[in-house]
Each structure stands twice: as structure tokens, then as C-alpha cells.
Scaffold this motif. Structure first.
Motif, short mmCIF file in Angstrom:
data_model
loop_
_atom_site.label_atom_id
_atom_site.label_comp_id
_atom_site.label_asym_id
_atom_site.label_seq_id
_atom_site.Cartn_x
_atom_site.Cartn_y
_atom_site.Cartn_z
N THR A 228 -38.42 -87.51 33.19
CA THR A 228 -37.63 -87.54 34.39
C THR A 228 -38.08 -88.70 35.29
OG1 THR A 228 -39.08 -86.09 35.65
CG2 THR A 228 -37.36 -85.04 34.34
N VAL A 229 -37.25 -89.01 36.24
CA VAL A 229 -37.57 -90.08 37.19
C VAL A 229 -38.81 -89.71 38.00
CG1 VAL A 229 -36.73 -91.32 39.21
CG2 VAL A 229 -35.18 -90.85 37.32
N ALA A 230 -38.90 -88.43 38.39
CA ALA A 230 -40.03 -87.98 39.19
C ALA A 230 -41.34 -88.17 38.42
CB ALA A 230 -39.86 -86.52 39.58
N LYS A 231 -41.36 -87.83 37.17
CA LYS A 231 -42.58 -87.97 36.36
C LYS A 231 -42.94 -89.44 36.20
CE LYS A 231 -45.17 -84.92 34.49
NZ LYS A 231 -46.19 -84.32 35.36
N PHE A 232 -41.94 -90.28 35.98
CA PHE A 232 -42.18 -91.72 35.87
C PHE A 232 -42.79 -92.25 37.16
CE2 PHE A 232 -40.74 -96.07 36.69
CZ PHE A 232 -41.31 -96.72 35.61
N TRP A 233 -42.19 -91.86 38.28
CA TRP A 233 -42.67 -92.33 39.58
C TRP A 233 -44.09 -91.84 39.82
CZ3 TRP A 233 -44.58 -90.89 44.27
CH2 TRP A 233 -44.53 -91.85 45.27
N GLU A 234 -44.36 -90.59 39.47
CA GLU A 234 -45.70 -90.02 39.67
C GLU A 234 -46.73 -90.77 38.84
OE1 GLU A 234 -47.80 -85.66 39.82
OE2 GLU A 234 -45.63 -85.77 39.80
N ASN A 235 -46.39 -91.15 37.62
CA ASN A 235 -47.31 -91.94 36.79
C ASN A 235 -47.57 -93.31 37.40
OD1 ASN A 235 -47.65 -89.95 34.86
ND2 ASN A 235 -46.01 -90.70 33.56
N GLN A 236 -46.52 -93.94 37.89
CA GLN A 236 -46.67 -95.23 38.55
C GLN A 236 -47.55 -95.10 39.79
OE1 GLN A 236 -45.52 -98.16 37.20
NE2 GLN A 236 -45.02 -96.80 35.52
N TRP A 237 -47.32 -94.05 40.55
CA TRP A 237 -48.10 -93.83 41.76
C TRP A 237 -49.57 -93.59 41.43
CZ3 TRP A 237 -47.47 -95.54 46.21
CH2 TRP A 237 -48.22 -95.06 47.28
N SER A 238 -49.82 -92.89 40.37
CA SER A 238 -51.20 -92.65 39.92
C SER A 238 -51.89 -93.97 39.58
CB SER A 238 -51.20 -91.71 38.71
OG SER A 238 -52.50 -91.52 38.25
N ASP A 239 -51.16 -94.88 38.95
CA ASP A 239 -51.70 -96.20 38.63
C ASP A 239 -52.03 -96.98 39.90
OD1 ASP A 239 -51.47 -95.69 35.93
OD2 ASP A 239 -49.62 -96.85 35.68
N TYR B 274 -45.22 -85.97 47.28
CA TYR B 274 -45.11 -84.53 47.48
C TYR B 274 -43.68 -84.11 47.77
CZ TYR B 274 -50.17 -84.48 47.39
OH TYR B 274 -51.47 -84.63 47.00
N LEU B 275 -42.96 -84.94 48.53
CA LEU B 275 -41.54 -84.65 48.77
C LEU B 275 -40.76 -84.68 47.46
CD1 LEU B 275 -40.88 -86.79 51.97
CD2 LEU B 275 -40.96 -84.29 51.83
N LEU B 276 -41.05 -85.66 46.64
CA LEU B 276 -40.38 -85.78 45.35
C LEU B 276 -40.68 -84.57 44.46
CD1 LEU B 276 -38.60 -87.57 43.58
CD2 LEU B 276 -40.68 -88.74 42.82
N ARG B 277 -41.94 -84.17 44.43
CA ARG B 277 -42.30 -82.98 43.65
C ARG B 277 -41.52 -81.76 44.13
NH1 ARG B 277 -48.89 -83.06 43.30
NH2 ARG B 277 -49.10 -84.68 41.71
N ASN B 278 -41.43 -81.60 45.47
CA ASN B 278 -40.70 -80.45 46.00
C ASN B 278 -39.22 -80.51 45.66
OD1 ASN B 278 -42.93 -79.16 46.99
ND2 ASN B 278 -42.65 -79.84 49.10
N GLU B 279 -38.64 -81.72 45.65
CA GLU B 279 -37.24 -81.85 45.24
C GLU B 279 -37.04 -81.38 43.80
OE1 GLU B 279 -34.36 -82.49 46.82
OE2 GLU B 279 -35.61 -82.39 48.61
N VAL B 280 -37.97 -81.76 42.94
CA VAL B 280 -37.88 -81.34 41.54
C VAL B 280 -38.01 -79.82 41.45
CG1 VAL B 280 -39.07 -81.44 39.30
CG2 VAL B 280 -38.67 -83.54 40.60
N LEU B 281 -38.97 -79.26 42.19
CA LEU B 281 -39.15 -77.81 42.16
C LEU B 281 -37.92 -77.08 42.73
CD1 LEU B 281 -42.87 -77.65 43.31
CD2 LEU B 281 -41.99 -77.19 41.01
N ARG B 282 -37.36 -77.62 43.81
CA ARG B 282 -36.16 -77.00 44.38
C ARG B 282 -35.01 -77.02 43.38
NH1 ARG B 282 -38.20 -78.48 49.48
NH2 ARG B 282 -37.69 -80.67 49.28
N SER B 283 -34.84 -78.13 42.69
CA SER B 283 -33.73 -78.19 41.72
C SER B 283 -33.97 -77.21 40.58
CB SER B 283 -33.55 -79.62 41.20
OG SER B 283 -34.61 -80.00 40.37
#
Length: 136
Positions: free
Chosen positions: A1-12, A91-100
Motif C-alpha cells: 500500500t501507499v502507506a506502507k511505502f511511505w512509512e518505509n521511506q520515512w524510516s529511511d 501517525y495520521l497516515l497510519r490512523n487513516e489506514v486503520l479507519r479505512s
């Protein structure tokens, strides 16, 4: 998903920031040791003219180094608020994924409710039939 991709980039990005911070601290510590050693070496010089020139060169280098170190530290420190804002976004992105995901489960709840109602009707019908058969 886009969220997972973004989270990996953010971790880098976090890793690169942490690496820069560590390198800056390491350089600061090592350089402090070098300046201490230069001062200790200068104390050992007997010729006063050479000693003075050497101390002046070290002092000039120290001024230049301090300016550059401060610039690097300031630049790195200015990155911290941006990093915190990015963390908030993550964290907002994670919550959006959880809400969906929660929203996707709502239709299932409706189906469970309907099936439970049908089960109740079936149980009541079974109970009524059993009472009739067994004359209870």
C-alpha cells in the motif's frame, strides 16, 4: 500500500538523520581530543617563538572549526522540527489506514447481526417444535 511505502521511506529518512547526528557527535568528540593533544604538544615546545606560532595556528584552526561545527549543528537542529512534523503525518497516515480497515468491517457486522437474528428465529422455532414433540 501507499502507506506502507511511505512509512518505509520515512524510516529511511529517520535513519539518515540519526546517522548524521551520530557522525556529528563522533567528529565533535574526536576533534576535542585532537585539540587537547595539540595543546599538550604545544606545552612541550621549548622555543618560545615556535611555541607562540604553533599556538596561534591552533587557535585559528579552532575558530574555523568551531564556526563550521556550529553551522553543521544548527543545520541538523533545524531538521528536527521538520522530522517531528513528518512523524505526525506518519501517525495520521497510519490512523487513516486503520479507519479505512474499520470502515471495511462495518458491512460484516451488519451481516453478523442479520445472521444472529435468523439464528434466534431458528432456535425459537426449534424450541417450539421440540416442546410440541415432547409435550413440554
Amino acid at each position: 500500500t501507499v502507506a506502507k511505502f511511505w512509512e518505509n521511506q520515512w524510516s529511511d529518512i529517520h535513519s539518515r538523520y540519526d546517522d548524521l547526528k551520530s557522525v556529528l557527535q563522533e567528529i565533535g568528540t574526536k576533534t576535542a581530543e585532537y585539540f587537547q593533544e595539540m595543546e599538550a604538544n604545544n606545552v612541550q615546545i621549548n622555543n618560545e617563538e615556535l611555541k607562540k606560532k604553533d599556538a596561534e595556528r591552533t587557535a585559528a584552526l579552532r575558530v574555523r572549526w568551531d564556526q563550521e561545527y556550529e553551522a553543521a549543528a544548527t543545520s541538523l537542529a533545524s531538521t528536527e522540527p521538520v522530522l517531528r512534523d513528518g512523524d505526525d503525518f506518519m501517525y495520521l497516515l497510519r490512523n487513516e489506514v486503520l479507519r479505512s480497515t474499520v470502515l471495511e468491517s462495518i458491512p460484516s457486522l451488519g451481516q453478523i447481526s442479520k445472521q444472529a437474528e435468523m439464528l434466534s428465529v431458528n432456535i425459537k422455532s426449534f424450541e417450539k417444535s421440540a416442546k410440541t414433540i415432547f409435550k413440554i
